[in-house]
Design a protein around this motif. Structure first.
Motif, PDB file in Angstrom:
ATOM      1  N   HIS A 228      -7.588   2.062   0.040  1.00  9.61           N
ATOM      2  CA  HIS A 228      -6.431   1.547  -0.114  1.00  9.61           C
ATOM      3  C   HIS A 228      -5.751   1.671  -1.411  1.00  9.61           C
ATOM      4  O   HIS A 228      -6.461   0.920  -1.954  1.00  9.61           O
ATOM      5  CB  HIS A 228      -5.625   0.477   0.888  1.00  9.61           C
ATOM      6  CG  HIS A 228      -6.075   0.341   2.109  1.00  9.61           C
ATOM      7  ND1 HIS A 228      -6.954  -0.740   2.948  1.00  9.61           N
ATOM      8  CD2 HIS A 228      -6.798   1.725   3.280  1.00  9.61           C
ATOM      9  CE1 HIS A 228      -7.265  -0.591   4.464  1.00  9.61           C
ATOM     10  NE2 HIS A 228      -7.497   1.409   4.166  1.00  9.61           N
TER      11      HIS A 228
ATOM     12  N   ARG B 295       0.559  -1.290   0.127  1.00  8.91           N
ATOM     13  CA  ARG B 295       0.069   0.266   0.051  1.00  8.91           C
ATOM     14  C   ARG B 295       0.995   1.595   0.056  1.00  8.91           C
ATOM     15  O   ARG B 295       1.926   0.805   0.620  1.00  8.91           O
ATOM     16  CB  ARG B 295      -0.354   0.283   1.373  1.00  8.91           C
ATOM     17  CG  ARG B 295      -1.238  -1.476   0.981  1.00  8.91           C
ATOM     18  CD  ARG B 295      -2.694  -1.292   2.912  1.00  8.91           C
ATOM     19  NE  ARG B 295      -4.121  -2.229   2.631  1.00  8.91           N
ATOM     20  CZ  ARG B 295      -4.665  -2.412   3.451  1.00  8.91           C
ATOM     21  NH1 ARG B 295      -4.222  -1.739   4.903  1.00  8.91           N
ATOM     22  NH2 ARG B 295      -5.340  -3.366   3.202  1.00  8.91           N
TER      23      ARG B 295
ATOM     24  N   GLU C  96      -2.894   5.319   2.305  1.00  7.28           N
ATOM     25  CA  GLU C  96      -3.966   4.842   3.408  1.00  7.28           C
ATOM     26  C   GLU C  96      -5.232   5.637   3.655  1.00  7.28           C
ATOM     27  O   GLU C  96      -4.687   6.447   4.402  1.00  7.28           O
ATOM     28  CB  GLU C  96      -3.635   3.615   3.948  1.00  7.28           C
ATOM     29  CG  GLU C  96      -2.715   2.285   4.174  1.00  7.28           C
ATOM     30  CD  GLU C  96      -2.376   2.141   4.800  1.00  7.28           C
ATOM     31  OE1 GLU C  96      -2.836   1.917   5.858  1.00  7.28           O
ATOM     32  OE2 GLU C  96      -0.895   1.145   4.845  1.00  7.28           O
TER      33      GLU C  96
END
Length: 113
Positions: A32, A9, A12
């Motif tokens: 995300h 990721r 986020e």
């Protein structure tokens, strides 16, 4: 411990909310984005899209929730409340929609501005 999906990721948003007086412009938004993904934020006028971008880029400090970025597979870093120039130095930048181009400049010069 983070799983492989969490490590990839790069952005986020968790439980992001933004309230202006009595108006709740964003209510518990979660998103995300992973490295290599192409994502879009869509919705009608007034849905809160620009407000989300302003929270991500430090123009607004969210009322609640978290905005985190990760660089080079590192641990997520919370960026809520950081100034836009600090967020920019961490590798996150934005552009603005500008339909008024400078007719006396080239395409490249307009993009650079």
């Amino acid at each position: 411990m983070m799983d492989r999906g969490e490590r990839s990721r790069i952005l986020e948003l968790d439980g992001l909310s933004m309230v202006f007086g009595g108006l709740r412009a964003i209510d518990d938004a979660t998103m995300h984005i992973r490295k290599g993904e192409i994502a879009a934020l869509i919705g009608p006028n007034g849905a809160g899209k620009t407000t989300i971008f302003n929270c991500i880029t430090g123009v607004y400090k969210p009322t609640s929730g978290d905005v985190r970025i990760s660089r080079d597979g590192g641990r997520p870093e919370r960026i809520n409340g950081l100034k836009p120039n600090v967020i920019n130095r961490k590798g996150l930048a934005r552009t603005f929609q500008n339909i008024r181009l400078f007719s006396n400049m080239s395409v490249l010069e307009n993009v650079m501005i």
